[in-house]
Scaffold this motif. Sequence first.
Motif, PDB file in Angstrom:
ATOM      1  N   GLU A   1       0.779  -1.336  -0.043  1.00  0.00           N
ATOM      2  CA  GLU A   1       0.228   0.017   0.029  1.00  0.00           C
ATOM      3  C   GLU A   1       0.926   1.408   0.219  1.00  0.00           C
ATOM      4  O   GLU A   1       0.354   2.287  -0.537  1.00  0.00           O
ATOM      5  CB  GLU A   1      -0.997   0.005   1.145  1.00  0.00           C
ATOM      6  CG  GLU A   1      -2.194  -0.857   1.114  1.00  0.00           C
ATOM      7  CD  GLU A   1      -2.947  -0.921   2.283  1.00  0.00           C
ATOM      8  OE1 GLU A   1      -2.674  -0.273   3.359  1.00  0.00           O
ATOM      9  OE2 GLU A   1      -3.610  -2.050   2.389  1.00  0.00           O
ATOM     10  N   ARG A   2       1.919   1.147   0.732  1.00  0.00           N
ATOM     11  CA  ARG A   2       2.785   2.264   0.934  1.00  0.00           C
ATOM     12  C   ARG A   2       3.668   2.689  -0.180  1.00  0.00           C
ATOM     13  O   ARG A   2       4.112   3.834  -0.546  1.00  0.00           O
ATOM     14  CB  ARG A   2       3.662   2.422   2.238  1.00  0.00           C
ATOM     15  CG  ARG A   2       2.562   2.708   3.501  1.00  0.00           C
ATOM     16  CD  ARG A   2       3.716   2.626   4.680  1.00  0.00           C
ATOM     17  NE  ARG A   2       2.701   2.282   5.753  1.00  0.00           N
ATOM     18  CZ  ARG A   2       3.189   1.932   7.056  1.00  0.00           C
ATOM     19  NH1 ARG A   2       4.208   1.706   7.017  1.00  0.00           N
ATOM     20  NH2 ARG A   2       2.033   1.873   7.813  1.00  0.00           N
ATOM     21  N   TYR A   3       4.368   1.544  -0.804  1.00  0.00           N
ATOM     22  CA  TYR A   3       5.298   1.866  -1.900  1.00  0.00           C
ATOM     23  C   TYR A   3       5.025   1.504  -3.306  1.00  0.00           C
ATOM     24  O   TYR A   3       4.565   0.138  -3.611  1.00  0.00           O
ATOM     25  CB  TYR A   3       6.637   0.995  -1.503  1.00  0.00           C
ATOM     26  CG  TYR A   3       7.003   1.683  -0.044  1.00  0.00           C
ATOM     27  CD1 TYR A   3       7.756   2.741   0.055  1.00  0.00           C
ATOM     28  CD2 TYR A   3       6.765   0.987   1.152  1.00  0.00           C
ATOM     29  CE1 TYR A   3       8.096   3.263   1.328  1.00  0.00           C
ATOM     30  CE2 TYR A   3       7.375   1.378   2.442  1.00  0.00           C
ATOM     31  CZ  TYR A   3       7.801   2.443   2.411  1.00  0.00           C
ATOM     32  OH  TYR A   3       7.937   3.039   3.797  1.00  0.00           O
ATOM     33  N   PRO A   4       4.696   2.366  -4.230  1.00  0.00           N
ATOM     34  CA  PRO A   4       4.451   2.075  -5.531  1.00  0.00           C
ATOM     35  C   PRO A   4       5.232   1.159  -6.270  1.00  0.00           C
ATOM     36  O   PRO A   4       6.453   1.055  -6.181  1.00  0.00           O
ATOM     37  CB  PRO A   4       4.548   3.447  -6.453  1.00  0.00           C
ATOM     38  CG  PRO A   4       5.551   4.268  -5.567  1.00  0.00           C
ATOM     39  CD  PRO A   4       5.529   3.612  -4.108  1.00  0.00           C
ATOM     40  N   LEU A   5       4.436   0.191  -7.299  1.00  0.00           N
ATOM     41  CA  LEU A   5       5.316  -0.933  -7.803  1.00  0.00           C
ATOM     42  C   LEU A   5       6.410  -0.459  -8.920  1.00  0.00           C
ATOM     43  O   LEU A   5       7.551  -1.170  -9.049  1.00  0.00           O
ATOM     44  CB  LEU A   5       4.308  -1.829  -8.778  1.00  0.00           C
ATOM     45  CG  LEU A   5       3.301  -2.275  -7.758  1.00  0.00           C
ATOM     46  CD1 LEU A   5       2.308  -3.130  -8.636  1.00  0.00           C
ATOM     47  CD2 LEU A   5       3.943  -3.600  -6.886  1.00  0.00           C
TER      48      LEU A   5
END
Lengths: 161, 176
Positions: free
Chosen positions: B111-115
Motif C-alpha cells: 500500500e505504501r510503496y508504488p510498484l
Amino acid sequence: MKRILCHPLMELAFRWLLGLTFVYSSLHKIADPAQFAKIVFGYALFPPAAINLIAVTVPFVELTAGAALMLGIWPRPAVLIVEALLLLFIAILSINLIRGVEFDCGCFAFGGAGHISAIPQFLARDVLYFLAGLQVLLFSGRRRWILTPLKDRNLSAAEAG
Amino acid sequence: MRLKTDLTRAGALLAAAVLAGLAFNAVSPAGIPLFGQWDTAQGVVNAGGQAGVVDVGREIRTVSQARALFDEGAAVFVDARPEDAYAEGHIPGAVSLPVNDFDEKIPTFWERYPLEGEIVTYCSGRTCEDGHRLARLLEEVGYERVRVFIDGYPGWAEAGHPTRTAGKTDAEAAVR
C-alpha cells in the motif's frame, strides 16, 4: 551392569537408536542440499571446493550407515562409519566451540535466519552416541534381528566362540 | 583379519553411499552443482544451481554505489533481516520487511510503496541470501525495479556511513 550392557537386547536397542537417529537426521539435508551446503560453509573448516561435495554425499553416508544398522546389514562395518562420522562431528563442534565461532549445527533441522545452536548440548549428545556405538562395535554375542548372510553370521558366532 | 574385513566392507558401504548421493543429486530437482560459490570476495556465497536465488544481474556490489543511491534519495532501502537485527541497527530510512515474515508484512508495504519505485534490499552481507530472496519475492508481487545491496548492513556500518537504531525516529537521530 556388565550383564546389562552386554545383553543382546541392549545391542539391538543401541543399534536402532543410532540407526534411527542417523536416518532421521539425513532426510532434511537430502531434501535441501543447498541449505545444508550453507551450514557446512558456516562451520568455517572446509575448503570452498569441498563444500558442495560434502553437502551432496555426507547425508547419504548417514542414511546408508543408519539404514544398515537398523536392518542389521554388516552391523560392524556400518557402526565403524557411524563412529567415524561422530568423531568428525565432535571435532567440528569442539573446534568451533573453542574458537568461539557462532554457527548453526544443522544436525537435525535447519534453523531460521540468525539461528544459533546450543553447541555444548550437541557435543554431549554426540559423545553419548559414540559410546553407544562402541557397545555395538565391540558386542561379541549373537546379534538379534540381523539380515547379514548366514555365512557371515556363523563366522562371527564361531569367532565369538 | 576381522578388522580388515570390517574396514573393507565399511569402504564398500561408503562408496555405495557416495555414488547414491551423486546420482540422487544429479536427478533431484533440489540438486546443486558439484562446486558452489563460497568466496565472499566474489559475491554472495551460495551453492548455486537452479534452486538458488542469487541473481548477480541485480546486485549492487560496492558500498560506495549504495551510498550514491542513498544520497540521491529516490530508492527505498528495504531491510530483509529479522526485526531484532533491524532494531539493533539499520540504514537510515530503511523499511523493515523481514523475509521470513513476508506474507504477513507485504500488504502494508504494498500500500505504501508504488510498484514502479526503485527498491534496494539488503541483509547481513555476502554470507546471507535473504536480500536476494526478498528481491525475488518483491518481484513476484509486482515490483519492477528491485536491486540487492550485497554488502548489507555490516558493509554499510563498517564503511562508517550513518546508521539508526529502533526507538529513535530518523528526525530525532538527525538532530542529536
